[in-house]
Design a protein around this motif. Structure first.
Motif, mmCIF file in Angstrom:
data_model
loop_
_atom_site.group_PDB
_atom_site.id
_atom_site.type_symbol
_atom_site.label_atom_id
_atom_site.label_comp_id
_atom_site.label_asym_id
_atom_site.label_seq_id
_atom_site.Cartn_x
_atom_site.Cartn_y
_atom_site.Cartn_z
ATOM 1 N N ALA A 18 0.887 -1.215 -0.133
ATOM 2 C CA ALA A 18 0.075 0.026 0.017
ATOM 3 C C ALA A 18 0.968 1.284 -0.040
ATOM 4 C CB ALA A 18 -0.897 -0.045 1.366
ATOM 5 N N THR A 19 1.987 1.225 0.828
ATOM 6 C CA THR A 19 2.906 2.258 0.931
ATOM 7 C C THR A 19 3.510 2.580 -0.427
ATOM 8 O OG1 THR A 19 3.572 1.922 3.153
ATOM 9 C CG2 THR A 19 4.712 3.404 1.907
ATOM 10 N N MET A 52 0.993 4.109 -2.915
ATOM 11 C CA MET A 52 0.690 5.508 -2.738
ATOM 12 C C MET A 52 1.908 6.433 -3.376
ATOM 13 S SD MET A 52 -1.091 7.677 -1.425
ATOM 14 C CE MET A 52 -2.150 7.118 -0.475
ATOM 15 N N GLY A 98 1.343 6.654 -6.835
ATOM 16 C CA GLY A 98 0.473 7.579 -7.138
ATOM 17 C C GLY A 98 1.105 8.972 -7.032
ATOM 18 N N VAL A 99 1.602 9.357 -5.723
ATOM 19 C CA VAL A 99 1.881 10.596 -5.608
ATOM 20 C C VAL A 99 3.102 11.065 -6.619
ATOM 21 C CG1 VAL A 99 3.343 12.202 -4.243
ATOM 22 C CG2 VAL A 99 1.506 10.616 -3.152
ATOM 23 N N LEU A 122 -3.204 2.473 5.815
ATOM 24 C CA LEU A 122 -2.592 3.692 5.674
ATOM 25 C C LEU A 122 -1.221 3.176 5.389
ATOM 26 C CD1 LEU A 122 -3.879 5.549 8.895
ATOM 27 C CD2 LEU A 122 -4.575 5.875 6.491
ATOM 28 N N PRO A 123 -0.435 4.194 4.552
ATOM 29 C CA PRO A 123 0.749 4.185 4.188
ATOM 30 C C PRO A 123 2.010 4.167 5.519
ATOM 31 C CG PRO A 123 -0.001 5.941 2.997
ATOM 32 C CD PRO A 123 -1.027 5.534 3.841
ATOM 33 N N ASN A 140 -3.905 4.888 -8.505
ATOM 34 C CA ASN A 140 -2.947 4.133 -7.542
ATOM 35 C C ASN A 140 -2.887 4.895 -6.073
ATOM 36 O OD1 ASN A 140 -0.634 2.403 -8.879
ATOM 37 N ND2 ASN A 140 -1.150 3.885 -10.364
ATOM 38 N N ALA A 141 -3.063 6.094 -5.814
ATOM 39 C CA ALA A 141 -3.145 6.600 -4.392
ATOM 40 C C ALA A 141 -4.404 5.911 -3.884
ATOM 41 C CB ALA A 141 -3.244 8.184 -4.776
ATOM 42 N N ALA A 187 -4.179 2.537 -2.924
ATOM 43 C CA ALA A 187 -3.232 2.278 -2.014
ATOM 44 C C ALA A 187 -4.140 2.134 -0.649
ATOM 45 C CB ALA A 187 -2.185 3.108 -1.879
ATOM 46 N N LEU A 188 -5.012 3.208 -0.413
ATOM 47 C CA LEU A 188 -5.691 3.479 0.821
ATOM 48 C C LEU A 188 -6.742 2.278 1.017
ATOM 49 C CD1 LEU A 188 -6.629 7.120 0.739
ATOM 50 C CD2 LEU A 188 -4.802 6.168 2.036
#
Length: 560
Positions: free
Chosen positions: A98-99, A102, A105-106, A235-236, A287-288, A291-292
């Motif tokens: 997930a991290t 994220m 995505g960022v 959560l990341p 992606n972001a 990830a959540l």
């Protein structure tokens, strides 16, 4: 979403629904299989076929693009996670995944804000061919132990190959039989009924075999329990950011490259073309957001997009239907999926990863350009020998080296004029009747001329001038040169002075307005004057021969 909703037609609803359900039948089993490539639980594949798919449908610009994950992304994620979580702890793996998603995505959203959509073109097609072939080989080797029902600690590529050979005596015959049956079924379906959802049929057959034939009692391993219901908030882990960012950058690049390639490949002429910077944003948000909710890194997939388009998808509504199919599977079918044999998933992965290995493409590249063939081989070897993440760096470096090679090696052509025309072309034995003019050497440059290739260019020009039969004028055609950099201009200033001392006059032909202005502001402009600057090679030849160049053109006053 607003763009396609405004022009949505009622008669598009039925094909969109059919296409969405058909694609779901292909995407869901493959997404689960790809999750296992990354070393993640199969439910992560379901989450990836749900959240990123839905977010992209609402924000992306490609109408048929189907977004979940792919073999390439899965193996890249797996390489990163195996380094971070070597003991394979499921909770730690999902948090790290997930991290990573994220961060991907960022980075993609940041790239969109900086309008970096052009970076997708920085990996050349031959290099991408070699990179994907390497990925395909690595994935197949990675899945063979599941086909044989053997276990050993994963290591480098050749270490894994040696471990497979040593483990062959321990092969589980029932597991191997299931795997071979699944592979045969998949190939048969792809060959005889290519429109059928082959992965779904294979998965259903595997589950049926486990339930009806009691394969588990024979040692055939199943996927095992899968959480039922919606994914929980994940959560990341901020402590992983420093370790993950290099891998995240590589995965972001491949995600965007695959996404824009699939979107462009299946765009119809009557619909908007994918916009690179919008695709960066949409893929980043997918992606972001994914990830959540526990999804792995996602991107557009060529195969599933092809299925979506061929099944009749007209808009992103088809992807919304596919995402709904994933949601229904999570809510109601988890207990059934738990019966799926691991060998079935491995068979699905292998069959669809083999498609990444395309020997014919290597042969086509070799036939056209040997140098690009060598680049493809280097990219292939980089993935196999160094691993997938370092393989990305090799692919990028090889592409940039290839770009630098072309840029640093501009072509210089000696020209002749096709008799009776104003066509100037390279002198060759094939065109032995072309006109040349005693005392006039006509040259043409191809490509940008700048500091990195000035030495090479000078090394090509000087011998051509020295070998020419007593040239009085050297006319250099710049029609194939888009720009002239200062270092290159300085080289021409020095060359003009040197050749003038030898009694040779340099003329510049077909400069762009920008280059002409640059030359005229330099000492070279004053030296050449108007008489040695010409719009075309035709006017230069006319001026050399003392022939009027045509109405409205005064020889010797062509470039003003």
């Amino acid at each position: 979403m607003i763009d396609w909703l405004k022009e949505y037609r009622r008669d598009w609803l039925r094909p969109d629904v059919i296409a969405g359900l058909t694609t779901a039948a292909v995407v869901i089993p493959k997404a689960m299989a790809y999750a296992t490539i990354a070393g993640l639980p199969v439910q992560v594949g379901l989450y990836t076929a749900f959240v990123p798919m839905l977010i992209y449908a609402l924000t992306g610009s490609s109408r048929p693009l189907s977004v979940s994950t792919s073999t390439t992304l899965a193996i890249l994620v797996g390489a990163q996670l195996s380094f971070l979580v070597p003991d394979g702890d499921a909770v730690a793996l999902q948090r790290a995944s997930a991290t990573l998603a994220m961060m991907v995505g960022v980075l993609l959203v940041l790239a969109a804000a900086l309008r970096l959509g052009f970076v997708a073109n920085f990996i050349s097609e031959p290099v991408l061919t070699g990179f994907k072939a390497g990925i395909g080989v690595v994935i197949v080797v990675d899945q063979i132990p599941k086909l044989l029902g053997i276990h050993f600690p994963k290591g480098p590529f050749f270490g894994n190959l040696l471990a497979i050979v040593k483990g062959i005596p321990e092969t589980s015959v029932p597991t191997l039989c299931v795997a071979l049956a699944m592979i045969a079924l998949l190939f048969a379906l792809e060959h005889w009924t290519p429109r059928a959802p082959a992965p779904l049929i294979a998965v259903a057959a595997g589950i049926g075999g486990m339930a009806l034939l009691g394969l588990s009692s024979l040692g055939v391993e199943a996927v095992g329990a899968i959480p039922r219901g919606l994914p929980s908030l994940t959560l990341p882990d901020a402590s992983l950011l420093a370790t993950l960012w290099p891998g995240a950058a590589g995965i972001a690049l491949m995600s965007f490259t695959e996404t824009i390639a699939a979107g462009r490949a299946f765009a119809r002429s009557d619909e908007p073309a994918p916009r690179p910077n919008r695709e960066l944003l949409a893929t980043g948000l997918a992606n972001a957001g994914g990830a959540l909710l526990g999804a792995m890194a996602a991107g557009g997939g060529t195969t599933q997009t092809a299925v979506n388009r061929l099944a009749g998808a007209r808009t992103q509504a088809a992807e919304i239907v596919t995402a709904a199919g994933s949601l229904v599977t999570m809510l109601f079918l988890a207990p059934v999926i738990a019966l799926m044999p691991q060998a079935t998933l491995a068979a699905v992965v292998i069959v669809y990863s083999i498609g990444l290995i395309r020997p014919k493409e290597f042969l086509v590249i070799l036939k056209v350009r040997r140098m690009e063939f060598l680049w493809a081989l280097v990219a292939f070897a980089g993935v196999v020998l160094l691993g997938t993440l370092k393989g990305i760096l090799v692919a990028i470096v090889v592409s940039l080296v290839g770009l630098a090679y072309h840029a640093s090696n501009p072509e210089v052509q000696v020209l002749g004029r096709k008799r009776g025309t104003n066509v100037f072309r390279p002198v060759s034995d094939e065109h032995g009747d072309d006109e040349t003019f005693p005392g006039l050497l006509m040259l043409r440059l191809q490509g940008i001329v700048f500091f990195a290739n000035v030495g090479t260019l000078a090394g090509k020009l000087r011998p051509l001038i020295e070998r020419a039969a007593d040239p009085k004028v050297v006319a250099i055609d710049f029609s194939g040169v888009p720009d002239l950099e200062y270092t290159a201009l300085k080289m021409f200033i020095d060359a003009e002075a040197r050749e003038r001392e030898r009694g040779v006059s340099i003329w510049l032909v077909a400069l762009t307005p920008k280059m002409l202005e640059m030359v005229q502001r330099s000492p070279l402009g004053a030296t050449l004057g108007r008489e040695r600057l010409h719009f075309t090679m035709e006017t230069a030849v006319a001026h050399f021969l003392g022939i009027p160049a045509g109405p409205g053109i005064s020889p010797g006053n062509e470039c003003t």
